[in-house]
Scaffold this motif. Structure first.
Motif, PDB file in Angstrom:
ATOM      1  N   TYR A  66      83.201 115.698 -36.895  1.00 34.72           N
ATOM      2  CA  TYR A  66      83.499 117.111 -35.960  1.00 34.72           C
ATOM      3  C   TYR A  66      84.789 118.458 -36.835  1.00 34.72           C
ATOM      4  CZ  TYR A  66      87.159 113.733 -34.256  1.00 34.72           C
ATOM      5  OH  TYR A  66      88.449 112.807 -34.935  1.00 34.72           O
ATOM      6  N   PHE A  69      87.292 123.523 -35.846  1.00 29.97           N
ATOM      7  CA  PHE A  69      87.059 124.422 -34.078  1.00 29.97           C
ATOM      8  C   PHE A  69      87.539 125.798 -34.682  1.00 29.97           C
ATOM      9  CE2 PHE A  69      87.476 119.791 -33.401  1.00 29.97           C
ATOM     10  CZ  PHE A  69      86.840 119.698 -33.034  1.00 29.97           C
ATOM     11  N   GLU A  74      88.131 126.065 -27.672  1.00 31.45           N
ATOM     12  CA  GLU A  74      86.523 125.103 -29.044  1.00 31.45           C
ATOM     13  C   GLU A  74      87.217 124.074 -28.976  1.00 31.45           C
ATOM     14  OE1 GLU A  74      83.724 125.145 -32.867  1.00 31.45           O
ATOM     15  OE2 GLU A  74      84.264 127.082 -31.971  1.00 31.45           O
ATOM     16  N   TRP A  78      87.341 120.411 -26.382  1.00 32.92           N
ATOM     17  CA  TRP A  78      85.836 119.025 -27.375  1.00 32.92           C
ATOM     18  C   TRP A  78      87.245 117.696 -26.733  1.00 32.92           C
ATOM     19  CZ3 TRP A  78      89.493 116.290 -30.567  1.00 32.92           C
ATOM     20  CH2 TRP A  78      88.531 114.744 -31.109  1.00 32.92           C
ATOM     21  N   SER A  81      85.765 116.474 -23.595  1.00 29.65           N
ATOM     22  CA  SER A  81      84.643 116.333 -23.634  1.00 29.65           C
ATOM     23  C   SER A  81      84.320 115.341 -24.693  1.00 29.65           C
ATOM     24  CB  SER A  81      83.394 117.155 -23.941  1.00 29.65           C
ATOM     25  OG  SER A  81      83.747 117.274 -25.458  1.00 29.65           O
ATOM     26  N   HIS A  82      84.873 115.615 -25.558  1.00 28.50           N
ATOM     27  CA  HIS A  82      85.272 114.516 -26.468  1.00 28.50           C
ATOM     28  C   HIS A  82      86.606 112.945 -26.764  1.00 28.50           C
ATOM     29  CE1 HIS A  82      81.226 116.882 -27.743  1.00 28.50           C
ATOM     30  NE2 HIS A  82      80.905 115.575 -28.369  1.00 28.50           N
TER      31      HIS A  82
END
Length: 237
Positions: A66, A69, A74, A78, A81-82
């Motif tokens: 990933y 960003f 953003e 992330w 959510s992750h």
């Protein structure tokens, strides 16, 4: 090598083994140069984003699945959510000198039943790279795994082409175990994965080396090491 009743060689018996606890998410790991606490979008996103943005070429993101960003929002999304779960369990590395976040690392592939755990998602901002805090952060994570939780095996895996990560693993005392070819795909490219590990039987020797290297006596008035970490590890028996 022990054998069963059929004369076949089998692994060493572990009659006293019991499953271990999972790493405690909220417990802080406190050192002299840094501390580690659970990654929080609210507490850490802005500071981490600033620290990561000091890498103008985005080199720190090349071997991660990933990033980079494009904006703080953003990056924060992330994290939310992750990076807010239990596996991987992300930690923020905080500079003890100014209290600012300067990197992240996580426990992942956590397997308490057999005492195996991996360290990964390591991302050191330019503020953390080649500093004592970087080594101490890795030591604190190892100490939690072996001393606090009693795990048997601590793993480090990386893209086989990531020379920096492989050098870091070897410097920290991990032993190379081989290459898993075409192990995964990330960012639409192949990854052959290099495997490294430390066993609980190897930890006491490494721990003595880390503690010797991290001691105040090993640093001069300018904060420069007097002995390298490899020089501080006792000779193998």
């Amino acid at each position: 090598m022990p054998q069963n009743e059929l004369g076949q060689e089998i692994g060493e018996a572990l009659p006293g083994w019991k499953p271990r606890a999972a790493p405690p998410g909220e417990a802080i790991m406190d050192g002299r140069f840094c501390k580690l606490e659970r990654l929080s979008a609210g507490r850490h996103a802005a500071g981490l984003y600033d620290a990561f943005c000091e890498d103008k070429e985005n080199r720190i993101w090349t071997y991660l699945p990933y990033g980079p960003f494009a904006s703080l929002s953003e990056f924060r999304a992330w994290i939310e959510s992750h990076a807010s779960g239990e596996d991987p369990l992300f930690h923020t590395i905080i500079d003890a000198a100014d209290g600012k976040p300067i990197g992240v690392a996580s426990y992942l592939r956590i397997t308490p039943a057999v005492g195996v755990i991996e360290v990964g998602h390591i991302n050191f901002s330019p503020r953390l790279q080649r500093r004592a805090a970087a080594t101490e952060a890795m030591y604190l994570m190892m100490a939690r795994v072996f001393d606090e939780l009693g795990y048997r095996r601590y793993e480090w895996k990386c893209d086989s082409l990531n020379k920096g990560s492989r050098r870091a693993a070897e410097r920290l005392g991990f032993r190379f175990e081989g290459i898993f070819r075409q192990a995964t795909i990330y960012k639409q490219r192949n990854r052959d994965t290099a495997w490294y590990a430390i066993l609980d039987s190897e930890w006491p020797r490494l721990k003595r080396g880390f503690e010797s290297w991290l001691s105040p006596e090993n640093f001069d008035a300018d904060g420069q090491q007097k002995r390298s970490l490899s020089d501080c590890f006792p000779a193998e028996a």
